[in-house]
Design a protein around this motif. Structure first.
Motif, PDB file in Angstrom:
ATOM      1  N   ARG A  80     -15.720  70.467  27.125  1.00  0.00           N
ATOM      2  CA  ARG A  80     -16.738  69.502  27.567  1.00  0.00           C
ATOM      3  C   ARG A  80     -17.741  69.226  26.456  1.00  0.00           C
ATOM      4  O   ARG A  80     -18.161  68.089  26.243  1.00  0.00           O
ATOM      5  CB  ARG A  80     -17.463  70.052  28.804  1.00  0.00           C
ATOM      6  N   HIS A  81     -18.129  70.296  25.743  1.00  0.00           N
ATOM      7  CA  HIS A  81     -19.074  70.100  24.639  1.00  0.00           C
ATOM      8  C   HIS A  81     -18.413  69.440  23.443  1.00  0.00           C
ATOM      9  O   HIS A  81     -19.031  68.634  22.742  1.00  0.00           O
ATOM     10  CB  HIS A  81     -19.675  71.448  24.226  1.00  0.00           C
ATOM     11  N   ARG A  82     -17.151  69.782  23.229  1.00  0.00           N
ATOM     12  CA  ARG A  82     -16.444  69.167  22.096  1.00  0.00           C
ATOM     13  C   ARG A  82     -16.283  67.666  22.320  1.00  0.00           C
ATOM     14  O   ARG A  82     -16.312  66.869  21.373  1.00  0.00           O
ATOM     15  CB  ARG A  82     -15.063  69.828  21.945  1.00  0.00           C
ATOM     16  N   MET A  83     -16.145  67.205  23.571  1.00  0.00           N
ATOM     17  CA  MET A  83     -15.968  65.791  23.868  1.00  0.00           C
ATOM     18  C   MET A  83     -17.244  64.988  23.682  1.00  0.00           C
ATOM     19  O   MET A  83     -17.209  63.756  23.645  1.00  0.00           O
ATOM     20  CB  MET A  83     -15.465  65.625  25.313  1.00  0.00           C
ATOM     21  N   SER A  84     -18.367  65.648  23.558  1.00  0.00           N
ATOM     22  CA  SER A  84     -19.607  64.917  23.277  1.00  0.00           C
ATOM     23  C   SER A  84     -19.631  64.434  21.836  1.00  0.00           C
ATOM     24  O   SER A  84     -20.514  63.689  21.439  1.00  0.00           O
ATOM     25  CB  SER A  84     -20.809  65.805  23.568  1.00  0.00           C
ATOM     26  N   GLN A  85     -18.670  64.879  21.042  1.00  0.00           N
ATOM     27  CA  GLN A  85     -18.493  64.423  19.668  1.00  0.00           C
ATOM     28  C   GLN A  85     -17.145  63.714  19.570  1.00  0.00           C
ATOM     29  O   GLN A  85     -16.286  63.890  20.425  1.00  0.00           O
ATOM     30  CB  GLN A  85     -18.552  65.625  18.708  1.00  0.00           C
ATOM     31  N   PRO A  86     -16.954  62.926  18.548  1.00  0.00           N
ATOM     32  CA  PRO A  86     -15.674  62.224  18.418  1.00  0.00           C
ATOM     33  C   PRO A  86     -14.492  63.184  18.395  1.00  0.00           C
ATOM     34  O   PRO A  86     -14.504  64.190  17.681  1.00  0.00           O
ATOM     35  CB  PRO A  86     -15.814  61.485  17.080  1.00  0.00           C
ATOM     36  N   ILE A  87     -13.471  62.840  19.189  1.00  0.00           N
ATOM     37  CA  ILE A  87     -12.274  63.671  19.275  1.00  0.00           C
ATOM     38  C   ILE A  87     -11.089  62.761  19.504  1.00  0.00           C
ATOM     39  O   ILE A  87     -11.166  61.791  20.269  1.00  0.00           O
ATOM     40  CB  ILE A  87     -12.404  64.704  20.418  1.00  0.00           C
ATOM     41  N   SER A  88      -9.982  63.023  18.809  1.00  0.00           N
ATOM     42  CA  SER A  88      -8.796  62.182  18.985  1.00  0.00           C
ATOM     43  C   SER A  88      -8.164  62.487  20.340  1.00  0.00           C
ATOM     44  O   SER A  88      -8.329  63.572  20.912  1.00  0.00           O
ATOM     45  CB  SER A  88      -7.793  62.453  17.862  1.00  0.00           C
ATOM     46  N   LEU A  89      -7.424  61.496  20.823  1.00  0.00           N
ATOM     47  CA  LEU A  89      -6.802  61.684  22.124  1.00  0.00           C
ATOM     48  C   LEU A  89      -5.749  62.800  22.108  1.00  0.00           C
ATOM     49  O   LEU A  89      -5.556  63.483  23.117  1.00  0.00           O
ATOM     50  CB  LEU A  89      -6.155  60.373  22.573  1.00  0.00           C
ATOM     51  N   ILE A  90      -5.071  63.008  20.985  1.00  0.00           N
ATOM     52  CA  ILE A  90      -4.080  64.084  20.936  1.00  0.00           C
ATOM     53  C   ILE A  90      -4.767  65.437  20.972  1.00  0.00           C
ATOM     54  O   ILE A  90      -4.271  66.406  21.590  1.00  0.00           O
ATOM     55  CB  ILE A  90      -3.176  63.944  19.691  1.00  0.00           C
ATOM     56  N   GLU A  91      -5.936  65.533  20.307  1.00  0.00           N
ATOM     57  CA  GLU A  91      -6.697  66.775  20.373  1.00  0.00           C
ATOM     58  C   GLU A  91      -7.215  67.007  21.789  1.00  0.00           C
ATOM     59  O   GLU A  91      -7.235  68.148  22.288  1.00  0.00           O
ATOM     60  CB  GLU A  91      -7.852  66.745  19.382  1.00  0.00           C
ATOM     61  N   LEU A  92      -7.641  65.918  22.433  1.00  0.00           N
ATOM     62  CA  LEU A  92      -8.083  66.026  23.812  1.00  0.00           C
ATOM     63  C   LEU A  92      -6.926  66.465  24.709  1.00  0.00           C
ATOM     64  O   LEU A  92      -7.101  67.302  25.610  1.00  0.00           O
ATOM     65  CB  LEU A  92      -8.644  64.677  24.282  1.00  0.00           C
ATOM     66  N   THR A  93      -5.744  65.901  24.443  1.00  0.00           N
ATOM     67  CA  THR A  93      -4.573  66.289  25.233  1.00  0.00           C
ATOM     68  C   THR A  93      -4.254  67.775  25.077  1.00  0.00           C
ATOM     69  O   THR A  93      -3.953  68.475  26.050  1.00  0.00           O
ATOM     70  CB  THR A  93      -3.351  65.455  24.802  1.00  0.00           C
TER      71      THR A  93
END
Length: 611
Positions: A80-93
């Motif tokens: 949740r905290h990492r998503m407050s910064q730019p993150i690629s969709l594959i990393e999110l996956t």
């Protein structure tokens, strides 16, 4: 206290407890060497193995599930905290897969695929790790044993034995002691003779059971000591005819051991103690002058057997055999005269060895005139006590007799002489019949055919006499260690020999094993470290109390919830920025970077593309 902070404390605290339990349990096993339940509980575990397996598996499953839940909860919070910064969709996956305890398979992103697969395997190994760590196993618990026994090798015993001779001589071997030496020596010789042809043998003496032969030892373990009856007042030492032999050996518990020795499911012992054997040297030598007396009675023949013992010393022994009316022996009868020379052949000293001279006639003519020189050896043996049987064939060290052992040699030579005389009857010899019957029952050849057969017979003869002389040493030790032989049943210090060894108790529990324990703890350790790392990352990266415009509602967003992800994507109008489902387009979509934003008074969440 903020809810998010309390949640992190709970995650860290519970994970610490689980990790401390695993390492504490493993540390206790390594520190104490073994952990085992009381005998009553151990018997329950042994009698109900399926129920035990079920309970252990259930506990292992609960602990592994708890560990996995804490890990995935910490990953969700960190993501949740990492998503407050730019993150690629594959990393999110990949992050979403980890938050569900799953993995991704994308060869184009080998690093993320390997990471998720590795953590997936670690999570799946948690149950196996806990099961390995907590499952009790059967093992042998070693416990040091120490004590003392009679030392027959020193000058103190030689002096005491000489005093016994001086008092009444061999007349002290009286009453039933003669029968004990006669029958016991014969049975021990028969048992040992069969070993030449691989025959199993068990010799019983005073209630103790020996494998093949006694090895000259006396039992030093109470459970194997045999008879527990008290000898009569005049039935100890040289007059010993059976009874309780004093055992002065007990366990030495380590500083970390329990105060009592567990009973377990069975015990065996490995003890280093004094023994006795001999080094035979047989040679064929015509030595006797066997003549029949002219004074033979009707049906009997009187024999004068003269043996040359060397150093201008000759010994005569008389025998009586049965003959027919013509004065001839029956073809089925046998005559095996023996002469025991009390000292070595052709030497002036009298303490290193003695000799047995013999020759077979009639049925025993397969035995030529021979000399069997007996060189006694005082030994240290590793005696094994297991399954109610004592085995003493493992000789650690040996030493020849010295001048202070002359009285012991005299006793053993006397027993051999007594056995050689008493074994010959009117028509047969116990020794000769033993050699003949054992050979005939184990081979298909005639006993007198060829030198190879004769070599085997002489080896059999050596083993017979070995059994006799080893028994004589056991008889001597038993008589002087019998209850009542010494005041207060305590052997004087100058007559004591140290006994050391190990008792092995068959138990169920946990003990030091191979690297399986260390391998089992690896998944638990990795998961705990990653859990702590995720919690620390969440704590350092963001302050959830200021996440939302009014109430910090970011904590309501669950990255592992598909609906939450769809809602955030729709709210961010992310669809126009993504391509179709072609392979190349999917790869391009996965590289799109997004950032989770919260807007509005109620913490509305949406994904925005980051250019």
């Amino acid at each position: 206290m903020p809810a998010h902070f309390l949640r992190r404390i709970v995650i860290v605290s519970v994970q610490l407890i689980i990790l401390a339990f695993s390492y504490g349990f493993l540390g206790a096993v390594l520190y104490y060497g073994a952990l085992y339940p009381p005998d009553r509980v151990a018997n329950l575990w042994k009698n109900y193995p399926q129920e035990l397996t079920m309970v252990v598996t259930l506990i292992a499953t609960v602990l592994s599930v708890a560990t996995a839940i804490l890990f995935t909860a910490s990953v969700k919070d960190a993501l949740r905290h990492r998503m407050s910064q730019p993150i690629s969709l594959i990393e999110l996956t990949a992050g979403v897969a980890l938050s569900k305890g799953s993995y991704i398979l994308r060869p184009e992103y080998l690093r993320l695929t390997s990471l998720t697969l590795f953590l997936f395997v670690v999570l799946r190994l948690l149950t196996a790790g806990w099961t390995t760590l907590l499952t009790p196993v059967y093992f042998s618990l070693p416990i040091t044993m120490q004590g003392s026994e009679l030392d027959i090798t020193g000058n103190a015993f030689n002096t005491m034995l000489y005093g016994e001779y001086q008092a009444q001589g061999f007349s002290q071997i009286r009453n039933d002691a003669f029968e004990v030496l006669d029958i016991g020596g014969m049975l021990s010789g028969i048992s040992a003779a069969g070993q030449t042809y691989g025959l199993p043998g068990t010799f019983n003496f005073n209630g103790a059971k020996y494998n093949v032969s006694t090895g000259g030892i006396v039992p030093t373990i109470e459970d194997y000591s045999g008879s527990d009856g008290a000898p009569c007042a005049d039935c100890t030492r040289l007059a010993f005819s059976g009874g309780n032999v004093t055992v002065n050996t007990g366990p030495i518990l380590g500083k970390h051991s329990m105060h009592t020795v567990p009973q377990g499911f069975g015990t065996n012992y490995s003890m280093w103690q004094q023994g006795y054997t001999w080094n035979p040297n047989n040679s064929q030598l015509v030595y006797t002058n066997a003549t029949a007396s002219n004074d033979s009675l009707a049906g009997l023949r009187l024999w004068n057997i003269v043996g040359n013992c060397g150093a201008d010393t000759s010994i005569t022994q008389n025998y009586v055999t049965m003959v027919n009316a013509s004065g001839d022996a029956s073809p089925s009868s046998g005559f095996l005269p023996s002469i025991v020379c009390p000292g070595p052949m052709n030497l002036s000293q009298t303490y290193t060895s003695f000799a047995i001279l013999l020759q077979g006639f009639n049925k025993y003519n397969f035995l030529d005139a021979s000399v069997c020189e007996v060189t006694p050896l005082l030994t240290i043996v590793r005696a094994n006590y297991a399954n109610d049987l004592i085995s003493s064939s493992d000789i650690i060290s040996s030493n020849p007799f010295r001048s202070e052992n002359v009285q012991v040699l005299s006793f053993i030579a006397g027993v051999a002489k007594f056995q050689s005389i008493s074994s010959q009857g009117l028509v047969s010899s116990t020794i000769g019949d033993t050699l003949y019957s054992i050979y005939s029952s184990t081979t298909n050849t005639t006993i007198g055919d060829g030198p190879g057969n004769q070599t085997q017979v002489y080896k059999e003869l050596e083993d017979y006499w070995r059994g006799v002389v080893e028994f004589s040493a056991t008889f001597l030790r038993s008589g002087f260690m019998a209850q009542g032989s010494f005041y207060n049943n305590t052997i004087p210090l100058d007559l004591q020999s140290t006994v050391d060894g190990t008792m092995y108790v068959w138990m169920i529990g946990w003990t030091r094993r191979s690297a399986a324990y260390l391998l089992a703890i690896i998944p638990i350790t990795i998961t705990s470290i990653l859990t702590f790392g995720c919690v620390l990352y969440s704590h350092l990266l963001g302050n959830d109390s200021q996440a939302g415009p009014k109430n910090g509602s970011r904590t309501t967003f669950d990255v592992s919830n598909t609906l939450h992800l769809i809602m955030a994507s729709v709210a961010g109008i992310l669809a126009p920025q993504l391509e179709n489902f072609d392979k190349d387009m999917i790869i391009g979509n996965e590289r799109v970077k997004v950032q989770l934003k919260e807007t509005g008074d109620h913490g509305e969440k949406k994904f925005l593309e980051v250019i």
